[in-house]
Each structure stands twice: as structure tokens, then as C-alpha cells.
Design a protein around this motif. Structure first.
Motif, PDB file in Angstrom:
ATOM      1  N   VAL A   1       0.843  -1.204   0.000  1.00 51.69           N
ATOM      2  CA  VAL A   1       0.000   0.000   0.000  1.00 51.69           C
ATOM      3  C   VAL A   1       0.878   1.254   0.000  1.00 51.69           C
ATOM      4  CG1 VAL A   1      -1.762   1.292   1.260  1.00 51.69           C
ATOM      5  CG2 VAL A   1      -1.880  -1.206   1.148  1.00 51.69           C
ATOM      6  N   GLN A   2       1.969   1.231   0.797  1.00 54.37           N
ATOM      7  CA  GLN A   2       2.863   2.389   0.841  1.00 54.37           C
ATOM      8  C   GLN A   2       3.494   2.641  -0.525  1.00 54.37           C
ATOM      9  OE1 GLN A   2       3.501   4.455   3.410  1.00 54.37           O
ATOM     10  NE2 GLN A   2       4.921   5.675   2.229  1.00 54.37           N
ATOM     11  N   GLY A   3       3.941   1.548  -1.181  1.00 55.46           N
ATOM     12  CA  GLY A   3       4.530   1.700  -2.507  1.00 55.46           C
ATOM     13  C   GLY A   3       3.548   2.240  -3.520  1.00 55.46           C
ATOM     14  N   ARG A   4       2.304   1.760  -3.447  1.00 55.03           N
ATOM     15  CA  ARG A   4       1.293   2.251  -4.389  1.00 55.03           C
ATOM     16  C   ARG A   4       0.965   3.706  -4.112  1.00 55.03           C
ATOM     17  NH1 ARG A   4       0.938   1.078  -9.074  1.00 55.03           N
ATOM     18  NH2 ARG A   4       1.330  -1.086  -8.404  1.00 55.03           N
ATOM     19  N   LYS A   5       0.912   4.062  -2.798  1.00 54.04           N
ATOM     20  CA  LYS A   5       0.669   5.473  -2.436  1.00 54.04           C
ATOM     21  C   LYS A   5       1.781   6.358  -2.965  1.00 54.04           C
ATOM     22  CE  LYS A   5       2.210   7.547   0.950  1.00 54.04           C
ATOM     23  NZ  LYS A   5       3.240   8.578   1.228  1.00 54.04           N
ATOM     24  N   ASN A   6       3.044   5.910  -2.801  1.00 51.54           N
ATOM     25  CA  ASN A   6       4.178   6.713  -3.284  1.00 51.54           C
ATOM     26  C   ASN A   6       4.123   6.898  -4.796  1.00 51.54           C
ATOM     27  OD1 ASN A   6       5.125   6.905  -0.683  1.00 51.54           O
ATOM     28  ND2 ASN A   6       6.589   5.238  -0.869  1.00 51.54           N
ATOM     29  N   ASP A   7       3.791   5.806  -5.518  1.00 51.16           N
ATOM     30  CA  ASP A   7       3.714   5.914  -6.980  1.00 51.16           C
ATOM     31  C   ASP A   7       2.638   6.897  -7.400  1.00 51.16           C
ATOM     32  OD1 ASP A   7       5.720   4.093  -7.144  1.00 51.16           O
ATOM     33  OD2 ASP A   7       4.447   2.374  -7.580  1.00 51.16           O
ATOM     34  N   LEU A   8       1.442   6.773  -6.777  1.00 52.24           N
ATOM     35  CA  LEU A   8       0.334   7.649  -7.169  1.00 52.24           C
ATOM     36  C   LEU A   8       0.645   9.095  -6.797  1.00 52.24           C
ATOM     37  CD1 LEU A   8      -2.467   7.971  -8.336  1.00 52.24           C
ATOM     38  CD2 LEU A   8      -3.418   7.444  -6.077  1.00 52.24           C
ATOM     39  N   GLN A   9       1.196   9.319  -5.597  1.00 55.42           N
ATOM     40  CA  GLN A   9       1.534  10.678  -5.174  1.00 55.42           C
ATOM     41  C   GLN A   9       2.582  11.290  -6.095  1.00 55.42           C
ATOM     42  OE1 GLN A   9       1.943  11.802  -0.874  1.00 55.42           O
ATOM     43  NE2 GLN A   9       4.060  12.103  -1.425  1.00 55.42           N
ATOM     44  N   SER A  10       3.556  10.464  -6.510  1.00 55.40           N
ATOM     45  CA  SER A  10       4.581  10.960  -7.432  1.00 55.40           C
ATOM     46  C   SER A  10       3.961  11.351  -8.769  1.00 55.40           C
ATOM     47  CB  SER A  10       5.650   9.879  -7.628  1.00 55.40           C
ATOM     48  OG  SER A  10       6.608  10.306  -8.569  1.00 55.40           O
ATOM     49  N   GLU A  11       3.038  10.525  -9.273  1.00 54.63           N
ATOM     50  CA  GLU A  11       2.388  10.857 -10.540  1.00 54.63           C
ATOM     51  C   GLU A  11       1.629  12.174 -10.420  1.00 54.63           C
ATOM     52  OE1 GLU A  11       1.926   8.667 -13.755  1.00 54.63           O
ATOM     53  OE2 GLU A  11       3.921   8.653 -12.899  1.00 54.63           O
ATOM     54  N   MET A  12       0.873  12.329  -9.309  1.00 49.45           N
ATOM     55  CA  MET A  12       0.022  13.511  -9.153  1.00 49.45           C
ATOM     56  C   MET A  12       0.848  14.780  -8.982  1.00 49.45           C
ATOM     57  SD  MET A  12      -3.004  11.908  -6.723  1.00 49.45           S
ATOM     58  CE  MET A  12      -4.094  13.309  -6.841  1.00 49.45           C
ATOM     59  N   LEU A  13       1.972  14.687  -8.230  1.00 46.96           N
ATOM     60  CA  LEU A  13       2.741  15.894  -7.917  1.00 46.96           C
ATOM     61  C   LEU A  13       3.881  16.155  -8.895  1.00 46.96           C
ATOM     62  CD1 LEU A  13       2.952  15.698  -4.016  1.00 46.96           C
ATOM     63  CD2 LEU A  13       1.311  16.913  -5.428  1.00 46.96           C
ATOM     64  N   GLN A  14       4.487  15.070  -9.408  1.00 42.20           N
ATOM     65  CA  GLN A  14       5.676  15.246 -10.234  1.00 42.20           C
ATOM     66  C   GLN A  14       5.396  15.220 -11.736  1.00 42.20           C
ATOM     67  OE1 GLN A  14       8.420  16.074  -8.737  1.00 42.20           O
ATOM     68  NE2 GLN A  14       7.451  15.797  -6.745  1.00 42.20           N
ATOM     69  N   ARG A  15       4.211  14.749 -12.136  1.00 44.84           N
ATOM     70  CA  ARG A  15       3.954  14.691 -13.570  1.00 44.84           C
ATOM     71  C   ARG A  15       2.650  15.396 -13.925  1.00 44.84           C
ATOM     72  NH1 ARG A  15       3.085   9.841 -17.757  1.00 44.84           N
ATOM     73  NH2 ARG A  15       1.979   8.875 -16.048  1.00 44.84           N
ATOM     74  N   TRP A  16       1.531  14.910 -13.375  1.00 43.62           N
ATOM     75  CA  TRP A  16       0.247  15.444 -13.814  1.00 43.62           C
ATOM     76  C   TRP A  16       0.078  16.922 -13.479  1.00 43.62           C
ATOM     77  CZ3 TRP A  16      -2.597  10.644 -11.420  1.00 43.62           C
ATOM     78  CH2 TRP A  16      -2.332   9.535 -12.230  1.00 43.62           C
ATOM     79  N   SER A  17       0.528  17.335 -12.275  1.00 41.32           N
ATOM     80  CA  SER A  17       0.278  18.710 -11.841  1.00 41.32           C
ATOM     81  C   SER A  17       1.416  19.667 -12.194  1.00 41.32           C
ATOM     82  CB  SER A  17       0.035  18.725 -10.329  1.00 41.32           C
ATOM     83  OG  SER A  17       1.178  18.279  -9.640  1.00 41.32           O
ATOM     84  N   LYS A  18       2.417  19.238 -12.958  1.00 43.05           N
ATOM     85  CA  LYS A  18       3.502  20.130 -13.370  1.00 43.05           C
ATOM     86  C   LYS A  18       3.044  20.985 -14.563  1.00 43.05           C
ATOM     87  CE  LYS A  18       6.746  19.096 -10.455  1.00 43.05           C
ATOM     88  NZ  LYS A  18       7.294  20.096  -9.555  1.00 43.05           N
ATOM     89  N   ILE A  19       2.229  21.991 -14.262  1.00 42.90           N
ATOM     90  CA  ILE A  19       1.644  22.807 -15.333  1.00 42.90           C
ATOM     91  C   ILE A  19       2.109  24.253 -15.254  1.00 42.90           C
ATOM     92  CG2 ILE A  19      -0.387  21.313 -15.466  1.00 42.90           C
ATOM     93  CD1 ILE A  19      -1.935  23.436 -13.914  1.00 42.90           C
TER      94      ILE A  19
END
Length: 991
Positions: free
Chosen positions: A52-70
């Protein structure tokens, strides 16, 4: 005959059953009481938690480091907006009020939106302008159903919302529910409208806050509350659009569809049989013992049956593994308890409008499924014991019933057998009895072999366990081979029941909290300290004891506690542990008495690091820590707060004088401490310290630390190496120097300096000769240039203010059109601060065409550093700029400074100008100055002119230029014409 047969059965069966029972109990106790099952359960929790921690880290990284880099998109939209404003003129409000201009602005945005859609691999991108026409808001909303692929052109894009002209220009497909503008029905709190209104209102409520700090992650929604409108739900990341003037003119952002997001939460990875799932939730609850999460997304075939059909899931803290909570089970869960591993994500920074909305990834599983392996292991172990016992009993009964002769010999052999070892029976010369003996021996060997196999399994697993059983009413005592060695008994030494009790009685022992019949013993062995745990269980008249080696567990626990509370370099408390202990002590004021908090900052640490390296810098820190430990009394606590900051709390004194005397001991010990350096020199340890007394200065930890820090700050910037007590009057006067440090950093980082311009008027024709750029700090607590310079001086940041002054003054002058008039620009340079060569090159690149109009104002303080003054004179000559001597007439050493600086202008200070028409001494000084300057072609500027009489006298005395409130007050954009021009010409006509 029957009586003899019955007696034979009893004498054969009972001893062997006793042996089997002991071995079964030994096997079961070794495994269960030794903690093997408990460890298996803990492993199950840990593995599930790591997933669960690994999945949380992956999703948080996607949201903060890729999707929201606008940020690149936002910058592009801002540039498009400013470009249109520059082309059309007017303000943002006027632009928003014109529908045609709004549509044109949207057309300019399309390239940035599509570029961001491709680059960030999101499923949607949008921009909505805050320019409603009726109930419709102009905007663009584009979707990419497959962000993983990027075909050429726009064939994979769909327009959900956009003006027809834009869709035709892009030639993109229209969604079935396409509209030309946004309509937000249902109000601002409707789920489908929050992505627009939440960041928009936040930006309006918190003016001045950065746009990224106002960004908002919306829960899943269907655009327009229409399930057919967007295909499936999406979450949106939206950021307000804020103009340079602070106008909030829209919202832009991206979205991620629930189908796309589902791929990031594969529920099957939690359980190979697909009996677990992921839940994405959001909560605002602050009580961590019980929280209600709004369901945002759920994935996993069995998840819905476990959590029910509601839109909210309530979790309650569960005993056991950290981070696990109980969930009220749904109808599909049966009687099994449902647990969730909760891992919260950090999507918002602190002190932002939406930091209270906390998102979390929840791994949900039935407890029975989570612990299925440990339950199976327990069941298989029990079944194996029962089966082996049944097989053994059957064999014993079969063999016993065939025993017919020489029973006494066989019974004697059985009674003399050692139940801890495989049974050995000598032949009696009778075939039937010998066969029975062989069967008994074989069965005993099998049982012993099974026990040895389990022991070998435990050995391979690295589990140190010893077991014993003793008869409380008799001499019976049994134990496993590892038991003596675990108690420090060497191989070959005698070991029995009495030795066991004497050994345990001699060892330091403590009962473990919360556990019955469980004790922890400490052994001092040759290889160090060992800890063993004893668990006893009463079984009728016998007692079963299990001894396990827990040295690694206790050592790791002690290591973690030490690392949590102590600074690794010095061995002193760290900040957290120090504060916790002080706050606990202050709840018992009678025990504390009079106390003193000593805040220390090491002097010369930077010098040691820069000159000898960080290893010697660490040695300098350790030397200070040793001195602090030696000099602090028993009733004291000491800690290292940061790199070079230490703090000590000395308590239990009857008076402030007694506490003060203890502080002198610290100061003396520090002065005696020496650090040997590699070049053979010896460096004394020096520290500057501030003292705050309890309860005289403060009765709580936070203000006490703040006051001691302030006192240390004062001595650090005045008389280093001293111990100074807190002074409330100085604090009330100068606290802003400490409190505004972050505000100063923000001012420098964000370049929050504004400038007003005051005309300098020609005393001959009344025209404007130039403008002086007057600094205006644009912050909440720094109100004047004097405060800013004092604060910057205390933080050694005057050089940064000098750079900011030069660039910002010229930027404002260009922006306000002041330089367009061809006038001179007077800028106050900070004494003894000079621009670096790269900064000078940037000045020439950006403002090269204006530098010949620049007049750099210097003061007498420039004499303190002739090298920097010479550099200012050099680049002034290079640019064709001029120098002006400012505030002449206030403490200067006469004509000497005029010779040294060789300025082109001299500004007469206001103290000499005020009332000069009535003061003969001032008139005499001015007369000499005019005479001196005329001979050397130095032009004079009279500052601070506030009356007509002062202006008239200065003109008649031969002053070249005039400046002051009487002529014109400072302003961002000075007026084009000055009323004083007519008066100057009239004075000239009468001369």
C-alpha cells in the motif's frame, strides 16, 4: 486372566503416551509460544503495508511530479494574456467584459493546452475564464481518451467545451454533449463545479498568495453532473489565473479519468486470489482514532462487498500493526473483520487554503484473508500433532495387545527410559516381546525425529528458543538442548531444576508491561549483553516454560529510541526530545523552581569548516558539547538544536542569582576548551549565548526559547563570545530584526521592492532635470527603507539589497516612463556594497541605453572601503554615469570627502536647508560650499525644500537644482507639469 491382560495394557501404553504427550506439548509450545505464528502474522501486515505504501508513493509521485507540473502552461497562458492586453490596451476587467476578446484569448490558449495535454500524459486539459455572459462562462475543455499514445495531429482528441471557431480551427471531434461554453448549474458547492469555483474563490479570498499555493485537487465528478457528458468520472487539478494587477480572471488545469487512474491502483497485487482492493479516499477529520473517508475511487473485485455501497467509509484505529484500521464490513464480507491499511498523501503545502482536505490510499482486505497463511500454519501444525498422536496411540495399542510374556522386564525397561531421548529396549529373548520392543523403539524414534525436525526448522529460521517442563508436585523436569546455553551454562556443566531456578533468580529481571507470566532477563556474556524472555504457562500440576532470545529485538528498540532522542554527532538531546522533556517538567513548577534557559551559537565554526574542512568543524562542535556536559550540573538538560546551536536548561535553583552563577560556570568551561588543528595551532572554543529565566521572563517553553534566542541574536551581532541576559525593553524595540528574517528572505526572493520618483528641478528654468528613485518596501512588517537596511545589515544581506536596488529602481523607472523623458535617474547606493562583475554585465545588457543618465548617490560611509568605492567610480566612468555625494552637511569632514570621491553632484542635506533664510550660520556654510563647488564645476542640489522662502534663498545663493515637498511629492508616476516653474522664473526675473 482378564486382570493380567488389563494390567499389561496399562503398563505398556501409559509411559509411551506420556512421552508422546510431552513431545507433542514440546513441539506445539516451541512453535506457538516461541512466536513463530505471531511473526508470520506480523510479516503479513508488513508485506501488505509495504504494497500500500509503494502504491501510495507511486500515485503521489504521478500527481505531484507529472500530472500537476503545469507551471509552464500557466506561464504561457499568462504571456498570451499580457500580449493581448499590450496589443489592445486596457485592463483585464475590460478584456473579460468583451466576449469577442475572451474568445480571441481562448484561441491563443489552444497551443499551450494541447502541448500540456501531450507532455503531462493526462486525460484532459481545460481553461475557464471568469467572464460570465449570463450563466455561461467562456472556456475550453479538451479530452484525450488514450494519453499513453500521441498520434500526429488531433485525431485522438475530443472537445467537451469550446467555441465553434476553435473546434473548427483545430478540426477535433466533438463529444456527444459538447457545448460552446461552461454552465455551472447547482451552485458553487456542487461536486461537478468545484474544480472551477474552489480555486477561483480561494484566489479572491487570499490576494497576494502564489497561484500554485491556491491549486485544488477536486474529487471525482461528471462534468455538468451528466454521466454521458464526459464518459467517466475525472479528478481535476486546477490553478487560478491571476493577472499582474492581482485580478483573478479564470482557472486552468488538467484532469485524469477514473479509468486511467484505476490502472494506477491494481487491486489484484494485494491478494493473488483477488480478495482485496484499493480505495482512494479524502477526509477532513483531524481525529486520527476515527476518520470518515469520502470514497473517491475503488478498485478490486471483492472491494464493494467488503465496504458496502455507501459513499463514505469510516475507519477506526485497530490494535496491532501501525497504520491499520477497522472498517464496518459490508454485506459481502460475512462475519469476517475488514481492515484497511491507510497511507495519506501530501498533495497540499502547509498554510494553504485546502490543506485540510487530506487524500489517502486505503488497502482493504478481510482479516481472515490477510492472515490466511498463519491460520493455515496453525491448523496444519495442530492437525499434524493430532494425526501423529492418533497414529502413535494406534501403534501402541496394537503392540500392547500382542504383549503376552515377560511383561515385568519390558515394564522395567520402559520405566527406566529417558523421555527426552528416543527409547531403547533391550531384547528379552522372546520373539513377541522383542518385536514389541522394536515397535516401541521405532515409534519413539519417529516421534523424536519429528521433534528434531521441528528444532532444525527453528534453527534454520534463526529462532533461539529453549523449552522446559517441570512437575510442581514431583521431581519431573524436562528441557530442550538449547535451554542451558541460553542461560549461560557451558556445554558439559551440570544442569537441573535447581540450577535453573538459581540462575533465573540471580539475573536482573523485569516483568513486561501488559503481559502476564512474561519476564525479561538480562545476561552479561563475553560477547556483550543478551536479553532473554521467559513465558510460563501452568498446566495442572506442571509448568511449561519457553525461553526465547530477544537480544536483537531489544537492541534495535534501544537503538531506535536513542536515534529518535539524541543527536548522533554530540550525544546530546535533539530538538524534539529536549522540548518534550522541558514541557513535561514545566507542568511541575515546584520541581523546577527558578531555572534558566541558555541558548548558544558557536563562533568561528564557519572559519573552521572553510579553513580546515568539515571533519575539524565536527570536532569543534563535539568539543563544545563536551564542555557543555562537563559544566552543566545534575539538574540540567542539554541539547543540540541545529548545526552550531546548543541549548541548556538549568533548574532547581532558589534564586535568579544562583542560576546566573551556574551559567558563569558554563561560560568558563567553554573558554577553557581547546581544539587542536592540523597546522599545530590550538583554537579556543567560543560561543555567544542568550539567557532567559523561568519564571521571571516566561513560564512556558516557547516564549522562553524565543527570548533566549533574541538575547543570543543581540550578542551575536554586537559583542560576540559573551553571555547576555534577555532584556524586555530591547526585545520590544528590536524584535522585528529577528521576527522579520523570513520576510526579508521573501522580499529578496520575490523582489518586493517598489519605487516612487521625486523630481529634481532646475533652479534656472524650472524644468525637470532628473528624478530620485525612492525605495518603498512592499511587505507587511518592513515599513521603511531604514528598517529594511537595518534588518539586511543584521543578516549580512546588504549586498543582495544593493543588487535588488539597482535593478528594481531602473526597472520601475522604465516601466513608469520616467527615463523616456531623457531625465537623469538618481539612485541611492548602499555604502560599501558593490555589484559583482556578472551583475554589472547584466545591467549593461538590460539597461545599456539608459546607463549614461544614471546618477549613483554615495555617502561618507563609502570611505570605509576605498576598494569598493573605486569600483563604483570605475563603472560610473565606463557607463558615462555620474556620482553624487548625498546628505552633505551631516557630520562630514568638510572638503576632504569631496576631493576623495570627486562627485559631479553634491546634495545639500535637509538639516542645512530648513530655515536657511533665517539662519546666518547655515547661510555662511552654504556660501562657502557654493564657492567651492563653482570653482570645481560641481553642481549643487538643495534637498528637503518645504517652503517658498527656502526655495527663493537657495536660488539666489546659486544652488543649481532643487528637490523637496514644496516642489513635488514622490509618486509612482510624477506629474508632467510643476506649479513651481512659474515661481522660479519670477524669482529669476527679479535677480
Amino acid at each position: 486372566m482378564k486382570r493380567a491382560k488389563a494390567s499389561l495394557f496399562k503398563k505398556i501404553v501409559f509411559p509411551i503416551l506420556l512421552v508422546m504427550l510431552f513431545q507433542a506439548v514440546l513441539l506445539y509450545g516451541t512453535t506457538i509460544l516461541g512466536g513463530a505464528v505471531t511473526q508470520l502474522e506480523a510479516n503479513a501486515y508488513d508485506i501488505f503495508s509495504e504494497k500500500v505504501q509503494g502504491r501510495k508513493n507511486d500515485l503521489q509521485s504521478e500527481m505531484l511530479q507529472r500530472w500537476s507540473k503545469i507551471q509552464e502552461m500557466l506561464t504561457g497562458l499568462q504571456e498570451d494574456t499580457e500580449s493581448l492586453l499590450a496589443e489592445r490596451g486596457g485592463t483585464l476587467e475590460e478584456l473579460m467584459a468583451d466576449p469577442d476578446l475572451s474568445r480571441r484569448l481562448l484561441a491563443e490558449y489552444t497551443d499551450e493546452l494541447i502541448y500540456t495535454l501531450r507532455k503531462n500524459s493526462v486525460t484532459g486539459v481545460f481553461v475557464v475564464l471568469n467572464a460570465p455572459v449570463g450563466e455561461k462562462y467562456p472556456g475550453i475543455y479538451l479530452r484525450d481518451t488514450d494519453p499513453e499514445s500521441n498520434p500526429s495531429g488531433y485525431s485522438d482528441l475530443q472537445a467537451l467545451c469550446a467555441p465553434p471557431a476553435i473546434t473548427q480551427k483545430l478540426n477535433v471531434a466533438l463529444d456527444a454533449s459538447w457545448t460552446s461554453a461552461f454552465v455551472f448549474e447547482g451552485g458553487e458547492e456542487e461536486a461537478c463545479n468545484r474544480f472551477f469555483f474552489r480555486p477561483l474563490r480561494a484566489a479572491q479570498q487570499y490576494p497576494g498568495m502564489d497561484a500554485e499555493d491556491l491549486a485544488y485537487w477536486s474529487p471525482p465528478f461528471y462534468l455538468g453532473n451528466n454521466r454521458d457528458y464526459a464518459g467517466n468520472q475525472v479528478i481535476a487539478y486546477s490553478v487560478p489565473l491571476i493577472g499582474a494587477d492581482g485580478t483573478v480572471y479564470g482557472v486552468a488545469g488538467v484532469d485524469i479519468s477514473s479509468d486511467y487512474l484505476m490502472k494506477k491502483l491494481p487491486g489484484k497485487e494485494l491478494n493473488s486470489e483477488n480478495k482485496a482492493g484499493y480505495l482512494l479516499g479524502m477526509t477532513t477529520d483531524e481525529n486520527t482514532a476515527e476518520m470518515t473517508y469520502r470514497e473517491l475511487l475503488a478498485n478490486g473485485a471483492a472491494l464493494r462487498g467488503m465496504i458496502g455501497d455507501g459513499e463514505e467509509v469510516t475507519v477506526t484505529a485497530a490494535a496491532g500493526a501501525s497504520g491499520f484500521y477497522r472498517i464496518a464490513a459490508g454485506s459481502g464480507a460475512g462475519d469476517s473483520e475488514v481492515v484497511a491499511c491507510v497511507r495519506e498523501m501530501r498533495l497540499y503545502s502547509s498554510n494553504t487554503p485546502f490543506e485540510g482536505e487530506r487524500w489517502a490510499v486505503l488497502g482493504v482486505v478481510q482479516k481472515n484473508d490477510l492472515l490466511a497463511f498463519s491460520s493455515s500454519f496453525r491448523l496444519l501444525l495442530f492437525a499434524a500433532l493430532v494425526l501423529s498422536s492418533v497414529v502413535g496411540v494406534i501403534g501402541i495399542v496394537f503392540v500392547a495387545r500382542r504383549a503376552t510374556k515377560r511383561i515385568s522386564v519390558l515394564a522395567a525397561n520402559l520405566r527406566s527410559a529417558d523421555p527426552r531421548q528416543p527409547i531403547r529396549l533391550a531384547g528379552v529373548g522372546v520373539a513377541e516381546i522383542d518385536q514389541l520392543s522394536e515397535a516401541i523403539v521405532s515409534l519413539s524414534s519417529q516421534v523424536a525425529d519429528n521433534a528434531q525436525k521441528m528444532s532444525r526448522i527453528l534453527d534454520m529460521a534463526g529462532i533461539e528458543i529453549g523449552v522446559f517442563e517441570q512437575d510442581e508436585e514431583g521431581p519431573g523436569f524436562y528441557y530442550t538442548d538449547k535451554l542451558p546455553g541460553m542461560l549461560g551454562i557451558r556445554p558439559g556443566e551440570k544442569f537441573d531444576r535447581d540450577i535453573l531456578h538459581r540462575r533465573l533468580s540471580a539475573l536482573p529481571c523485569q516483568a513486561e508491561q501488559g503481559e502476564q507470566n512474561r519476564y525479561l532477563f538480562t545476561l552479561n556474556a563475553e560477547d556483550g549483553v543478551h536479553w532473554v524472555r521467559l513465558q510460563t504457562v501452568a498446566r495442572g500440576a506442571s509448568t511449561l516454560g519457553v525461553l526465547s532470545d530477544v537480544t536483537k529485538e531489544i537492541s534495535e528498540k534501544q537503538k531506535l529510541e536513542h536515534e529518535r532522542d539524541y543527536d548522533l554527532l554530540t550525544g546530546l538531546f535533539n530538538r524534539r526530545a529536549f522540548q518534550s522533556r522541558i514541557e513535561q517538567m514545566l507542568t511541575r513548577p515546584g520541581e523546577v523552581g527558578t531555572a534558566v534557559l541558555v541558548m548558544m551559537d558557536l563562533d568561528n565554526l564557519k572559519y573552521v569548516n572553510d579553513t580546515y574542512g568539515h571533519d575539524f568543524g565536527d570536532g569543534y562542535i563535539r568539543a563544545a558539547a563536551r564542555a557543555l556536559r562537563r559544566s552543566t550540573p545534575d539538574k540540567s538538560l542539554a541539547a543540540r538544536l541545529s548545526g552550531d546551536e546548543f541549548v541548556a536548561f538549568l533548574y532547581g535553583y532558589e534564586s535568579v542569582d544562583a542560576a546566573r552563577e551556574a551559567c558563569r560556570g558554563i561560560e568558563k568551561e567553554l573558554r577553557r576548551s581547546i581544539l587542536a588543528l592540523p597546522d599545530g595551532s590550538r583554537l579556543p572554543v567560543r560561543a555567544s549565548a542568550g539567557l532567559a529565566f523561568y519564571p521571571k521572563d516566561a513560564a512556558e517553553y516557547t516564549p522562553l526559547l524565543q527570548y533566549a534566542d533574541f538575547a543570543m541574536y543581540q550578542v551575536k551581532h554586537t559583542d560576540k563570545g559573551q553571555f547576555t541576559e534577555f532584556n524586555i525593553a530591547a526585545y520590544n524595540r528590536d524584535a522585528y530584526l529577528l521576527q522579520c528574517r523570513e520576510e526579508l528572505n521573501l522580499l529578496i526572493e520575490k523582489e518586493r521592492l517598489d519605487y516612487q520618483f521625486q523630481p529634481i528641478v532646475d533652479a534656472v528654468n524650472g524644468g525637470v532635470f532628473g528624478y530620485e528613485a525612492l525605495m518603498r518596501p512592499a511587505t507587511e512588517n518592513i515599513h521603511s527603507p531604514a528598517q529594511l537596511l537595518e534588518l539586511a545589515r543584521s543578516q549580512s544581506k546588504l549586498s543582495q539589497i544593493e543588487r535588488l536596488t539597482m535593478f528594481r529602481a531602473l526597472e520601475c523607472a522604465v516601466a513608469q516612463g520616467v527615463v523616456a523623458t531623457g531625465s537623469r535617474i538618481f539612485i541611492n547606493s548602499i555604502p560599501n556594497q558593490v555589484l559583482s562583475d556578472p551583475d554589472l554585465a547584466r545591467m549593461e545588457e538590460r539597461f545599456g541605453c539608459y546607463l549614461d543618465r544614471l546618477v549613483i548617490e554615495l555617502t561618507e560611509e563609502e570611505r570605509m572601503d576605498p576598494e569598493k568605492t573605486a569600483k563604483k567610480q570605475a563603472f560610473a566612468r565606463k557607463w558615462g554615469a555620474s556620482l553624487a555625494l548625498d546628505d552633505f552637511g551631516v557630520g562630514y569632514s568638510g572638503e576632504g570627502i569631496l576631493v576623495d570621491l570627486a562627485p559631479q553632484f553634491v546634495k545639500i542635506d535637509i538639516s542645512l536647508v530648513q530655515g536657511i533664510e533665517r539662519d546666518e550660520d547655515r547661510q555662511a556654510l552654504l556660501s562657502n560650499l557654493v564657492l567651492y563647488c563653482k570653482k570645481r564645476r560641481i553642481r549643487l542640489i538643495g534637498e528637503g525644500v518645504e517652503t517658498f522662502a527656502e526655495m527663493e534663498y537657495l536660488i539666489r545663493a546659486g544652488v543649481d537644482y532643487l528637490q523637496g515637498y514644496y516642489l513635488c511629492r514622490p509618486a509612482h508616476t510624477p506629474p508632467e507639469g510643476l506649479p513651481c516653474k512659474k515661481e522660479i522664473l519670477e524669482i529669476r526675473s527679479r535677480m
